[in-house]
Design a protein around this motif. Structure first.
Motif, PDB file in Angstrom:
ATOM      1  N   SER A  87       0.626  -1.241  -0.073  1.00 56.73           N
ATOM      2  CA  SER A  87       0.004   0.075   0.017  1.00 56.73           C
ATOM      3  C   SER A  87       0.819   1.223  -0.232  1.00 56.73           C
ATOM      4  O   SER A  87       0.481   2.182  -0.840  1.00 56.73           O
ATOM      5  N   MET A  88       1.982   1.184   0.949  1.00 63.29           N
ATOM      6  CA  MET A  88       2.695   2.429   0.959  1.00 63.29           C
ATOM      7  C   MET A  88       3.535   2.483  -0.375  1.00 63.29           C
ATOM      8  O   MET A  88       4.001   3.724  -0.715  1.00 63.29           O
ATOM      9  N   ILE A  89       3.992   1.251  -0.810  1.00 59.36           N
ATOM     10  CA  ILE A  89       5.045   1.664  -2.020  1.00 59.36           C
ATOM     11  C   ILE A  89       3.989   1.985  -3.468  1.00 59.36           C
ATOM     12  O   ILE A  89       4.353   2.951  -4.162  1.00 59.36           O
ATOM     13  N   GLN A  90       2.650   1.634  -3.004  1.00 57.51           N
ATOM     14  CA  GLN A  90       1.990   2.145  -4.365  1.00 57.51           C
ATOM     15  C   GLN A  90       1.694   3.677  -4.120  1.00 57.51           C
ATOM     16  O   GLN A  90       1.610   4.295  -5.161  1.00 57.51           O
ATOM     17  N   GLN A  91       1.681   4.133  -2.986  1.00 59.56           N
ATOM     18  CA  GLN A  91       1.422   5.507  -2.766  1.00 59.56           C
ATOM     19  C   GLN A  91       2.667   6.422  -3.005  1.00 59.56           C
ATOM     20  O   GLN A  91       2.586   7.612  -3.512  1.00 59.56           O
ATOM     21  N   GLN A  92       4.120   6.084  -2.488  1.00 50.48           N
ATOM     22  CA  GLN A  92       5.252   6.737  -2.376  1.00 50.48           C
ATOM     23  C   GLN A  92       6.305   5.938  -3.142  1.00 50.48           C
ATOM     24  O   GLN A  92       7.323   6.600  -2.904  1.00 50.48           O
ATOM     25  N   GLY A  93       6.291   4.952  -3.595  1.00 50.75           N
ATOM     26  CA  GLY A  93       7.407   4.345  -4.258  1.00 50.75           C
ATOM     27  C   GLY A  93       8.506   3.535  -3.012  1.00 50.75           C
ATOM     28  O   GLY A  93       7.944   3.888  -1.904  1.00 50.75           O
ATOM     29  N   GLY A 106      -0.650   0.531  -9.337  1.00 54.94           N
ATOM     30  CA  GLY A 106      -0.852  -0.673  -9.849  1.00 54.94           C
ATOM     31  C   GLY A 106       0.196  -1.709  -9.288  1.00 54.94           C
ATOM     32  O   GLY A 106       0.155  -2.803  -9.850  1.00 54.94           O
ATOM     33  N   TRP A 107       1.261  -1.213  -8.621  1.00 52.21           N
ATOM     34  CA  TRP A 107       2.489  -2.067  -8.232  1.00 52.21           C
ATOM     35  C   TRP A 107       1.956  -3.208  -7.555  1.00 52.21           C
ATOM     36  O   TRP A 107       0.993  -2.959  -6.435  1.00 52.21           O
ATOM     37  N   ASP A 108       2.241  -4.564  -7.817  1.00 50.77           N
ATOM     38  CA  ASP A 108       2.032  -5.686  -7.000  1.00 50.77           C
ATOM     39  C   ASP A 108       3.304  -6.330  -6.995  1.00 50.77           C
ATOM     40  O   ASP A 108       3.235  -7.618  -7.353  1.00 50.77           O
ATOM     41  N   GLY A 109       4.459  -6.024  -6.434  1.00 52.78           N
ATOM     42  CA  GLY A 109       5.673  -6.590  -6.529  1.00 52.78           C
ATOM     43  C   GLY A 109       5.706  -7.757  -5.692  1.00 52.78           C
ATOM     44  O   GLY A 109       6.427  -8.987  -6.267  1.00 52.78           O
ATOM     45  N   TRP A 110       4.714  -8.320  -4.904  1.00 59.30           N
ATOM     46  CA  TRP A 110       4.666  -9.544  -4.261  1.00 59.30           C
ATOM     47  C   TRP A 110       3.719 -10.368  -4.832  1.00 59.30           C
ATOM     48  O   TRP A 110       3.290 -11.560  -4.060  1.00 59.30           O
ATOM     49  N   GLN A 111       3.033  -9.962  -5.788  1.00 62.73           N
ATOM     50  CA  GLN A 111       1.973 -10.663  -6.159  1.00 62.73           C
ATOM     51  C   GLN A 111       0.851 -11.111  -5.425  1.00 62.73           C
ATOM     52  O   GLN A 111       0.570 -12.266  -5.205  1.00 62.73           O
ATOM     53  N   ILE A 112       0.323 -10.051  -4.475  1.00 65.16           N
ATOM     54  CA  ILE A 112      -0.641 -10.424  -3.626  1.00 65.16           C
ATOM     55  C   ILE A 112      -2.029  -9.989  -3.787  1.00 65.16           C
ATOM     56  O   ILE A 112      -3.103 -10.255  -3.235  1.00 65.16           O
ATOM     57  N   GLY A 113      -2.035  -9.231  -5.042  1.00 62.76           N
ATOM     58  CA  GLY A 113      -3.478  -9.131  -5.797  1.00 62.76           C
ATOM     59  C   GLY A 113      -4.107  -7.775  -5.016  1.00 62.76           C
ATOM     60  O   GLY A 113      -5.179  -7.635  -5.163  1.00 62.76           O
ATOM     61  N   GLN A 114      -3.301  -7.021  -4.339  1.00 62.75           N
ATOM     62  CA  GLN A 114      -3.826  -5.875  -3.526  1.00 62.75           C
ATOM     63  C   GLN A 114      -3.752  -4.750  -4.682  1.00 62.75           C
ATOM     64  O   GLN A 114      -2.811  -4.400  -5.279  1.00 62.75           O
ATOM     65  N   VAL A 115      -5.161  -4.205  -4.781  1.00 59.22           N
ATOM     66  CA  VAL A 115      -5.215  -3.181  -5.651  1.00 59.22           C
ATOM     67  C   VAL A 115      -5.622  -1.656  -5.248  1.00 59.22           C
ATOM     68  O   VAL A 115      -6.651  -2.081  -4.311  1.00 59.22           O
ATOM     69  N   THR A 116      -4.956  -0.815  -5.506  1.00 60.35           N
ATOM     70  CA  THR A 116      -5.332   0.455  -5.198  1.00 60.35           C
ATOM     71  C   THR A 116      -6.004   1.334  -6.163  1.00 60.35           C
ATOM     72  O   THR A 116      -5.288   1.328  -7.097  1.00 60.35           O
ATOM     73  N   PRO A 117      -7.058   1.762  -5.928  1.00 66.87           N
ATOM     74  CA  PRO A 117      -7.884   2.378  -7.038  1.00 66.87           C
ATOM     75  C   PRO A 117      -7.000   3.689  -7.479  1.00 66.87           C
ATOM     76  O   PRO A 117      -6.383   4.408  -6.585  1.00 66.87           O
ATOM     77  N   ALA A 118      -7.091   4.024  -8.662  1.00 67.64           N
ATOM     78  CA  ALA A 118      -6.538   5.209  -9.361  1.00 67.64           C
ATOM     79  C   ALA A 118      -7.019   6.567  -8.588  1.00 67.64           C
ATOM     80  O   ALA A 118      -8.136   6.610  -8.014  1.00 67.64           O
ATOM     81  N   ALA A 172      -6.276   4.887   4.579  1.00 67.94           N
ATOM     82  CA  ALA A 172      -7.792   5.327   4.734  1.00 67.94           C
ATOM     83  C   ALA A 172      -8.633   4.258   4.173  1.00 67.94           C
ATOM     84  O   ALA A 172      -9.895   4.479   4.431  1.00 67.94           O
ATOM     85  N   THR A 173      -8.385   3.586   3.086  1.00 69.69           N
ATOM     86  CA  THR A 173      -9.305   2.718   2.684  1.00 69.69           C
ATOM     87  C   THR A 173      -9.029   1.295   3.188  1.00 69.69           C
ATOM     88  O   THR A 173      -7.865   0.950   3.592  1.00 69.69           O
ATOM     89  N   PRO A 174     -10.047   0.241   3.414  1.00 68.37           N
ATOM     90  CA  PRO A 174      -9.784  -1.013   4.259  1.00 68.37           C
ATOM     91  C   PRO A 174      -8.800  -1.840   3.070  1.00 68.37           C
ATOM     92  O   PRO A 174      -9.012  -1.775   2.000  1.00 68.37           O
ATOM     93  N   LEU A 175      -8.088  -2.833   3.689  1.00 71.96           N
ATOM     94  CA  LEU A 175      -7.664  -3.854   2.947  1.00 71.96           C
ATOM     95  C   LEU A 175      -8.319  -5.350   3.182  1.00 71.96           C
ATOM     96  O   LEU A 175      -8.837  -5.572   4.337  1.00 71.96           O
ATOM     97  N   THR A 176      -8.219  -5.944   2.089  1.00 68.13           N
ATOM     98  CA  THR A 176      -8.849  -7.348   2.416  1.00 68.13           C
ATOM     99  C   THR A 176      -8.043  -8.184   3.407  1.00 68.13           C
ATOM    100  O   THR A 176      -6.769  -8.242   3.050  1.00 68.13           O
TER     101      THR A 176
END
Lengths: 460, 247
Positions: free
Chosen positions: A48-54, A135-147, A410-414
């Protein structure tokens, strides 16, 4: 033959062995599920954090220490040339998925229609690149953050926090769920807030910008690097909740160019460069290489892992790891007492057998090995119960779609209980169960081995 | 240590008409004393008992209950240590061996037959007989073959895969005898081996021990309070009140 004797004694006392195995199994199950959750946090929150700030961020040296006091002194000059420099390196070109600039800024936001104004903190980003990062999913956990939604709007569009929308009295206009507009009492506003509508009116062209646009708008005022107030009128594309209330109440995300022109005019300055590494296992190597490239170019810039910039992840992971340790310690104590009880009962029942074995010329070590082996077998049964039930239960939980919101989000994770996703950790938990079983048996087995032979043989 | 040893033993150990001359003693014990502290009272279980166990002979240790015969057997079998006195087995003073060395010595030289058989219940008869051989560096196949050989010798070859709980008391004691002999020990200690058996089975067991003694040249020491089991040509050590008694 030790294993044969041990195994047959475990089977002979099947009910007791199973009860003990179940106790170990339930303890192990709890530990494995919790470990699966901690693993999930490790991957999920990082993702989640890498998706937001690399994974990595480049700052002017000294920014992290002193930049908050005087951000304009610590900007990255000619950021676009730095990006070109990094992109030109063959290794980095291969490893880096995204290089994107960011500007952090603060100022005063006002809404002329509602008559509200307040301070804002915000960032200027390149929407397409931010969306690519999400859209990054480096560990392939299928976690999607909306645009972010910023890309859909024009160059003047912004995203605000839900709290900001509420403060500005724009919940209704933005159709924000669970958000209602309230009349804002000027007394509730922060001291530095001010109605700068008059100043806006003086800015030529700003009034014209709003013409023909029905979307809610904000006037953003910030001080340029030379200390002169500058104002921009922006269109609010959407309100999105932010993780921290204080941030949510003041958050504005805008186009990078909007922020840059607001603060720096034509100067190509940025607060930071966010680097997203495609393969998370290569982050350290990439970081080293980025540092080398920056150093060779003689730039006064430093590269940091995102956890160095923002300690949130380390704190979250540290908290759950500590909880895991405490829970595991409690479970370990329960398991140890159960095993001690079981093996002690076994020893009491088999005193005569122990005496016989010793009489036949076996050393104390053989007796210890015999009972330790039994304990290990029971531990293995418990570990198998723990692992099997953890896999089944984790799959059920994962399929149920339960969600939770980590402190950084801010948004929940599954909820994904990653029981088998960290084989080393899982093996360690299973190994720990067997080791605990063996450890717990040490005292009773030593007692067994030290029994007086003659007295043992005299037992009925 | 051996030079300090001073016979005659014949007077103590071989009593009455059954006493043969001791040509080659494998066990010598002299002035064995064993005292216990029970609550605050010191109890003397054995007092200055001396004697020998001859090679390839059957020696009966007799006496009434509580006379100290089991204590003597425990000391001779190196399950217990004397409070004073010396025990020599195969010319080695074993009175004060460490627990580890005593275990190793027992494994090499002493077999045991117990009153209540003391077979390991979760092992088959073959595995029970094979069990003491784990102390030897013998391949598992050879161990199995040897166990089978001894089970055959005691007439139980057809029951090898049964568990102790699946055979009679007499058969269990035969298995125990096979287990005691499978390591081909210098001496077998049998503590009341017939106490839980009927008269006929008891006599069969004694006869079996006697036969095995002859076939394997093993010394057999049998502790019993039933003097009717004493076979001709056996040596007898009669213990009364912790001392050897003359008959």
């Amino acid at each position: 033959m030790i294993w044969t004797i041990a195994l047959r004694n475990v089977v002979k006392n099947a009910r007791r062995s199973l009860t003990t195995g179940l106790a170990i199994g339930v303890g192990g199950l709890a530990a494995l599920l919790f470990a699966g959750f901690v693993t999930s946090i490790w991957y999920g929150v990082q993702t989640s954090m890498i998706q937001q700030q690399g994974n990595l961020q480049v700052y002017r040296n000294g920014y992290l220490e002193f930049g908050a006091a005087n951000p304009d002194e610590y900007t990255i000059k000619d950021w676009d040339r730095v990006v070109s420099l990094l992109a030109a390196d063959p290794m980095l070109a291969e490893e880096l998925a995204v290089i994107t600039p960011r500007i952090d800024l603060a100022g005063v936001a006002g809404n002329a229609e509602t008559g509200n104004s307040k301070t804002f903190i915000g960032s200027g980003v390149v929407p397409a690149e931010i969306d690519a990062m999400s859209g990054w999913d480096g560990w392939q956990i299928g976690q999607v953050t909306p645009a972010s939604g910023l890309a859909g709007g024009g160059p003047d569009s912004v995203i605000v926090g839900v709290g900001m929308a509420r403060m500005m009295g724009l919940c209704g206009a933005l159709n924000v769920a669970d958000c209602s507009d309230r009349p804002v009492d000027a007394a509730d506003l922060a001291g530095e807030e001010q109605d700068f509508s008059a100043l806006v009116a003086e800015e030529s062209g700003l009034a014209d910008q709003s013409l023909g646009n029905d979307q809610p708008q904000l006037n953003l005022m910030a001080a340029t690097s030379s200390g002169v107030p500058n104002i921009a009128r922006v269109v609010i594309e959407a309100a999105e909740p932010q993780a921290i209330r204080a941030v949510d109440n003041a958050f504005v995300m805008m186009h990078f160019e909007q922020a840059r022109s607001l603060l720096y005019g034509d100067s190509q300055e940025a607060t930071a460069l966010m680097l997203q590494v495609a393969n998370p296992e290569r982050v350290d190597a990439v970081k080293t290489r980025v540092a080398e490239v920056l150093d060779q170019a003689g730039l006064d810039l430093g590269v940091y892992h995102f956890t160095e910039v923002d300690p949130t992840f380390d704190r979250i992971f540290g908290m759950f790891t500590f909880m895991f340790i405490v829970v595991s310690a409690v479970l370990a104590i329960v398991i140890v007492f159960t095993i001690v009880n079981t093996i002690s009962m076994t020893v009491v029942e088999r005193v005569k057998e122990i005496g016989t074995i010793r009489a036949l010329g076996f050393r104390k070590g053989f007796v210890r090995a015999l009972f330790l082996t039994e304990s290990v077998i029971i531990g293995m049964i418990g570990a198998a119960i723990a692992l099997g039930s953890a896999v089944v239960l984790s799959n059920l939980v994962n399929a149920s779609g339960l969600q939770w919101t980590p402190p950084s989000n801010a948004t929940p994770l599954t909820v994904q209980l990653m029981v088998l996703d960290n084989p080393v950790f899982t093996a360690a938990v299973v190994g720990a169960l067997v080791f605990l079983a063996m450890l717990a048996a040490v005292l009773p087995t030593f007692k067994a081995a030290n029994l007086n032979i003659v007295e043992s043989l005299q037992r009925a | 240590m051996n030079s300090a040893y001073n016979p005659p033993f014949e007077h103590d150990a071989h009593i009455g008409s059954f006493a043969p001359l001791v040509e080659e003693p494998v066990v010598r014990f002299q002035n064995l004393t064993k005292t216990y502290r029970m609550d605050r009272v010191q109890v003397t279980a054995l007092a200055n008992v001396s004697g020998v166990i001859a090679k390839a002979e059957t020696t009966f240790v007799t006496g009434p209950s509580g006379s100290g015969k089991s204590t003597l057997l425990n000391i001779i079998g190196m399950l217990d240590q004397p409070s004073s006195g010396t025990l020599t087995i195969l010319d080695q003073d074993v009175s004060r061996l460490s627990d580890r060395d005593a275990a190793d010595f027992r494994a090499r030289h002493i077999g045991f037959v117990f009153q209540s058989f003391n077979l390991i219940p979760v092992l088959s008869l073959r595995e029970n007989v094979e069990f003491p051989l784990l102390n030897r560096k013998i391949a598992s196949r050879a161990r199995r073959a040897k166990a089978m050989e001894y089970l055959d010798a005691v007439g139980l070859a057809e029951f090898v895969d049964r568990r102790p709980g699946e055979i009679s008391g007499g058969q269990r004691q035969r298995v125990a005898i096979a287990r005691a002999l499978v390591t081909e020990p210098t001496m077998v200690i049998a503590d009341e081996p017939t106490a839980n058996l009927d008269t006929k089975t008891s006599r069969d067991i004694i006869a079996l021990l006697d036969r095995m003694k002859s076939e394997l040249s093993t010394s057999i020491v049998i502790c019993t309070h039933d003097t009717s089991l004493i076979t001709p040509a056996s040596a007898v050590i009669n213990i009364v009140d912790g001392q050897t008694a003359q008959e």
